[in-house]
Scaffold this motif. Structure first.
Motif, PDB file in Angstrom:
ATOM      1  N   LEU A  60       0.905  -1.208   0.052  1.00  0.00           N
ATOM      2  CA  LEU A  60       0.012   0.047  -0.047  1.00  0.00           C
ATOM      3  C   LEU A  60       0.902   1.027   0.010  1.00  0.00           C
ATOM      4  O   LEU A  60       1.766   1.274   0.950  1.00  0.00           O
ATOM      5  N   ILE A  61       0.831   2.161  -0.981  1.00  0.00           N
ATOM      6  CA  ILE A  61       1.420   3.402  -0.972  1.00  0.00           C
ATOM      7  C   ILE A  61       0.701   4.475  -1.130  1.00  0.00           C
ATOM      8  O   ILE A  61      -0.230   4.669  -1.740  1.00  0.00           O
ATOM      9  N   PHE A  62       1.341   5.406  -0.191  1.00  0.00           N
ATOM     10  CA  PHE A  62       0.525   6.751  -0.010  1.00  0.00           C
ATOM     11  C   PHE A  62       1.322   7.719  -1.003  1.00  0.00           C
ATOM     12  O   PHE A  62       2.680   7.984  -0.518  1.00  0.00           O
ATOM     13  N   ILE A  63       0.611   8.482  -1.607  1.00  0.00           N
ATOM     14  CA  ILE A  63       1.343   9.741  -2.439  1.00  0.00           C
ATOM     15  C   ILE A  63       1.083  10.957  -1.702  1.00  0.00           C
ATOM     16  O   ILE A  63       0.069  11.494  -1.797  1.00  0.00           O
ATOM     17  N   CYS A  64       2.268  11.447  -1.103  1.00  0.00           N
ATOM     18  CA  CYS A  64       2.088  12.750  -0.218  1.00  0.00           C
ATOM     19  C   CYS A  64       2.526  13.756  -0.799  1.00  0.00           C
ATOM     20  O   CYS A  64       3.115  14.867  -0.084  1.00  0.00           O
ATOM     21  N   THR A  65       2.751  13.784  -2.009  1.00  0.00           N
ATOM     22  CA  THR A  65       3.406  15.142  -2.645  1.00  0.00           C
ATOM     23  C   THR A  65       2.341  16.312  -2.816  1.00  0.00           C
ATOM     24  O   THR A  65       1.151  16.175  -2.782  1.00  0.00           O
TER      25      THR A  65
END
Length: 279
Positions: A60-65
Motif C-alpha cells: 500500500l503506497i501513500f503519495i503525499c506530494t
C-alpha cells in the motif's frame, strides 16, 4: 504488510510515525537525500531512498506530494508496482486527480486526511495527528472493492473518522469548508495590508490578537497549496466564492442602510449554524 510513502513532509511524516508505531514496515521516498536521512533518524520510516524503486515490494503506497505532482509521480511509480499493490493519495482535490490516477493504475483509491498544523516538513511530524479528524475516501464505481476495504482497514488504525463520497462531492464540500476559507483569509490579510494610513495600520498590527490570528491563519499558510486548491478545484471554488460575495454584499447593504434587525438575524443564525460545522 509493507507501506510506502512518497513525500516525507508533514503528512507523510505523520503517517510514517503512526504506521511504524503499529509495527508496519514503512518505506519512504523523498526527492531530497537529506530528508531521507532525517526520516530514518527520526524513526518515521524503516528505509528511505530518493528512488521509487524502493517501493517495488510495498503493498500500500501513500503519495503525499503537492497536488500538481501526484499524477506525474504515479506515472513514474507504475513500472515498479506489484500487480496487487494499492496506491492512494492525500491531496485536497479529488476530481481530476482520481480520474487521471485511476487510468494509470486500476488499484488507485483517492483519499484525503483532513488534518494539519501550521508547521510544515519532516521535522514537524508527530504521532497522533489524525486522531478524531475526518478522513475522506473517494472511490469510483470502477475502483476494486478489495482496494477500498484494505485502505479503510489501514486508515482506521490512525484513529480518524472515515467518510466516503464521490470525488466530485468531495470537491464541492471541501470548497466550502477548506478552500473558500483560505481565499477569504487571504483577502482579509491583503485588505489590512492596504490600509493607506501608516499610523492606523501600525496600531492595528499592535492590537491584533486571537480574533485576527484565528481568521487569518489559513490565509497565511502555504502559498503553493492555496494556488493548487484554486487551480485544481476551480469550478467548485468559484461557486462558493460567488455565494460568499453575495452574502458579504448583503451584510454591506444592511450596515450601509442601518438595517440592524436584518443584520441581527444573520448574526444569530450564524451563531447557531456554526455548531453544525465544528462539533
Amino acid at each position: 504488510m509493507k507501506i510506502g510513502i512518497i513525500g516525507l513532509g508533514l503528512i507523510g511524516g505523520c503517517l510514517g510515525l503512526d504506521f511504524r508505531s503499529q509495527a508496519y514496515k514503512v518505506l519512504g521516498v523523498s526527492r531530497q537525500q537529506s530528508t531521507c536521512d532525517i526520516a530514518v533518524e527520526k524513526g518515521v520510516v524503516d528505509e528511505s531512498s530518493t528512488s521509487l524503486e524502493l517501493l517495488a515490494t510495498a503493498d500500500l503506497i501513500f503519495i503525499c506530494t503537492p497536488i500538481h505532482l501526484l499524477v506525474p509521480t504515479l506515472e513514474k511509480l507504475t513500472p515498479y508496482l506489484k500487480p496487487q499493490a494499492i496506491v492512494t493519495d492525500v491531496g485536497s482535490v479529488k476530481g481530476a486527480i482520481v480520474a487521471n490516477c485511476s487510468r494509470l493504475w486500476p488499484n488507485f483509491v483517492g483519499g484525503h486526511p483532513m488534518a494539519g498544523k501550521t508547521e510544515q516538513g519532516i521535522n514537524a511530524a508527530q504521532l497522533g495527528l489524525f486522531v478524531n479528524t475526518p478522513y475522506l475516501i473517494t472511490p469510483l464505481e470502477s475502483t476494486p472493492h478489495f482496494a477500498v476495504k484494505i485502505l479503510t482497514e489501514i486508515v482506521e488504525k490512525l484513529g480518524c473518522q472515515i467518510y466516503y463520497s464521490s470525488p466530485e462531492e468531495h470537491d464541492r464540500a471541501v470548497a466550502w469548508i477548506s478552500h473558500l476559507p483560505v481565499m477569504i483569509s487571504t483577502s482579509l490579510i491583503q485588505a489590512c495590508a492596504e490600509e493607506q494610513d501608516l499610523n492606523i495600520r501600525q496600531l492595528a498590527e499592535n492590537l491584533a490578537s486571537s480574533g485576527f490570528r484565528d481568521t487569518s491563519r489559513v490565509g497565511g499558510g502555504n502559498p503553493e497549496l492555496g494556488l493548487m486548491m484554486a487551480k485544481y478545484n476551480r469550478q467548485a471554488l468559484l461557486i462558493s466564492l460567488t455565494n460568499y460575495r453575495q452574502n458579504l454584499d448583503e451584510i454591506i447593504d444592511y450596515i450601509a442602510g442601518e438595517k440592524w434587525q436584518e443584520l441581527e438575524k444573520i448574526l444569530v443564525s450564524s451563531n447557531q449554524y456554526r455548531d453544525n460545522f465544528i462539533q
